[in-house]
Write a protein that holds these residues in place. Structure first.
Motif, short mmCIF file in Angstrom:
data_model
loop_
_atom_site.label_atom_id
_atom_site.label_comp_id
_atom_site.label_asym_id
_atom_site.label_seq_id
_atom_site.Cartn_x
_atom_site.Cartn_y
_atom_site.Cartn_z
N UNK A 49 4.11 13.69 1.24
CA UNK A 49 4.79 12.55 0.65
C UNK A 49 3.97 11.27 0.78
N UNK A 50 4.04 10.43 -0.25
CA UNK A 50 3.45 9.09 -0.23
C UNK A 50 4.58 8.09 -0.06
N UNK A 51 4.41 7.16 0.87
CA UNK A 51 5.42 6.14 1.15
C UNK A 51 4.85 4.76 0.86
N UNK A 52 5.57 3.96 0.07
CA UNK A 52 5.18 2.58 -0.16
C UNK A 52 5.38 1.80 1.13
N UNK A 93 -1.20 15.82 7.39
CA UNK A 93 -2.03 15.05 6.46
C UNK A 93 -1.63 13.58 6.49
N UNK A 94 -2.66 12.72 6.47
CA UNK A 94 -2.41 11.28 6.45
C UNK A 94 -3.52 10.57 5.71
N UNK A 95 -3.20 9.46 5.12
CA UNK A 95 -4.17 8.60 4.45
C UNK A 95 -3.51 7.27 4.19
N UNK A 96 -4.32 6.25 3.94
CA UNK A 96 -3.81 4.90 3.66
C UNK A 96 -4.56 4.36 2.46
N UNK A 97 -3.82 3.74 1.53
CA UNK A 97 -4.45 3.17 0.33
C UNK A 97 -3.81 1.83 0.01
N UNK A 122 4.73 -2.22 3.11
CA UNK A 122 4.57 -3.66 2.90
C UNK A 122 4.62 -4.32 4.28
N UNK A 123 4.42 -5.64 4.35
CA UNK A 123 4.40 -6.30 5.65
C UNK A 123 5.64 -5.95 6.48
N UNK A 124 5.37 -5.57 7.72
CA UNK A 124 6.45 -5.19 8.63
C UNK A 124 6.71 -3.69 8.68
N UNK A 125 6.17 -2.93 7.74
CA UNK A 125 6.36 -1.48 7.76
C UNK A 125 5.66 -0.88 8.98
N UNK A 126 6.33 0.07 9.62
CA UNK A 126 5.77 0.82 10.74
C UNK A 126 5.94 2.29 10.41
N UNK A 127 4.83 3.03 10.38
CA UNK A 127 4.84 4.45 10.03
C UNK A 127 4.13 5.21 11.14
N UNK A 128 4.75 6.27 11.64
CA UNK A 128 4.12 7.14 12.62
C UNK A 128 4.00 8.54 12.03
N UNK A 129 2.80 9.10 12.10
CA UNK A 129 2.54 10.44 11.56
C UNK A 129 2.04 11.30 12.72
N UNK A 130 2.67 12.46 12.92
CA UNK A 130 2.29 13.30 14.06
C UNK A 130 0.95 14.01 13.86
N UNK A 131 0.38 14.43 14.96
CA UNK A 131 -0.88 15.16 14.96
C UNK A 131 -0.81 16.37 14.04
N UNK A 169 0.80 -1.21 0.00
CA UNK A 169 0.00 0.00 0.00
C UNK A 169 0.83 1.25 0.00
N UNK A 170 0.12 2.36 0.21
CA UNK A 170 0.72 3.69 0.26
C UNK A 170 0.19 4.38 1.51
N UNK A 171 1.08 5.03 2.24
CA UNK A 171 0.70 5.86 3.37
C UNK A 171 1.10 7.29 3.05
N UNK A 172 0.14 8.20 3.13
CA UNK A 172 0.42 9.63 2.95
C UNK A 172 0.91 10.18 4.28
N UNK A 173 2.04 10.86 4.23
CA UNK A 173 2.62 11.53 5.40
C UNK A 173 2.94 12.95 4.97
#
Length: 124
Positions: free
Chosen positions: A66-69, A83-87, A71-80, A59-63
């Motif tokens: 920026x959009x970041x690819x 902008x964020x989204x998941x696809x 995959x299994x095991x990915x850990x993403x933290x986005x601060x308060x 998938x893609x996580x918007x931070x």
């Protein structure tokens, strides 16, 4: 203590992503997210931190801008306030999302708007 598993909570919906809430306190909310290919949580910027742990799929996580690819095991933290989204990117995607504090109903208005219009970035 809340005890469950990604497998036990698994539920898919052809129309939109599924968020299975597994825990909520005044300080945090934990959901298991299940996405069919190309389903998404629209971009929004609530006043809460979020950590996303990808269990399976691609998938893609918007931070911010920026959009970041992911995959299994990915850990993403986005601060308060960021902008964020998941696809899901062409495959089913399963992730655990922890927000702190839980976002308000009003902060999810862009999510509702994006789901209604089928737009990943409703304000972009």
């Amino acid at each position: 203590m809340t005890a469950t598993s990604v497998d036990a909570e698994r539920e898919y919906d052809d129309g939109r992503f599924t968020a299975r809430e597994v825990s909520r306190t005044d300080r945090s909310k934990t959901v298991c997210g299940y996405f069919e290919p190309d389903q998404f949580i629209p971009v929004h910027a609530p006043d809460s931190d979020v950590t996303i742990v990808v269990q399976s799929g691609e998938g893609v996580v918007r931070d911010g801008d920026e959009d970041h690819a992911v995959s299994p095991g990915s850990v993403v933290t986005i601060p308060a306030g960021q902008d964020r989204g998941v696809r899901a990117d062409g495959t089913r995607l399963e992730a655990v999302l922890v927000t702190a504090p839980p976002p308000t109903d009003a902060e999810h208005e862009p999510v509702r708007r994006g789901l209604k219009t089928g737009t990943f970035d409703p304000d972009g």
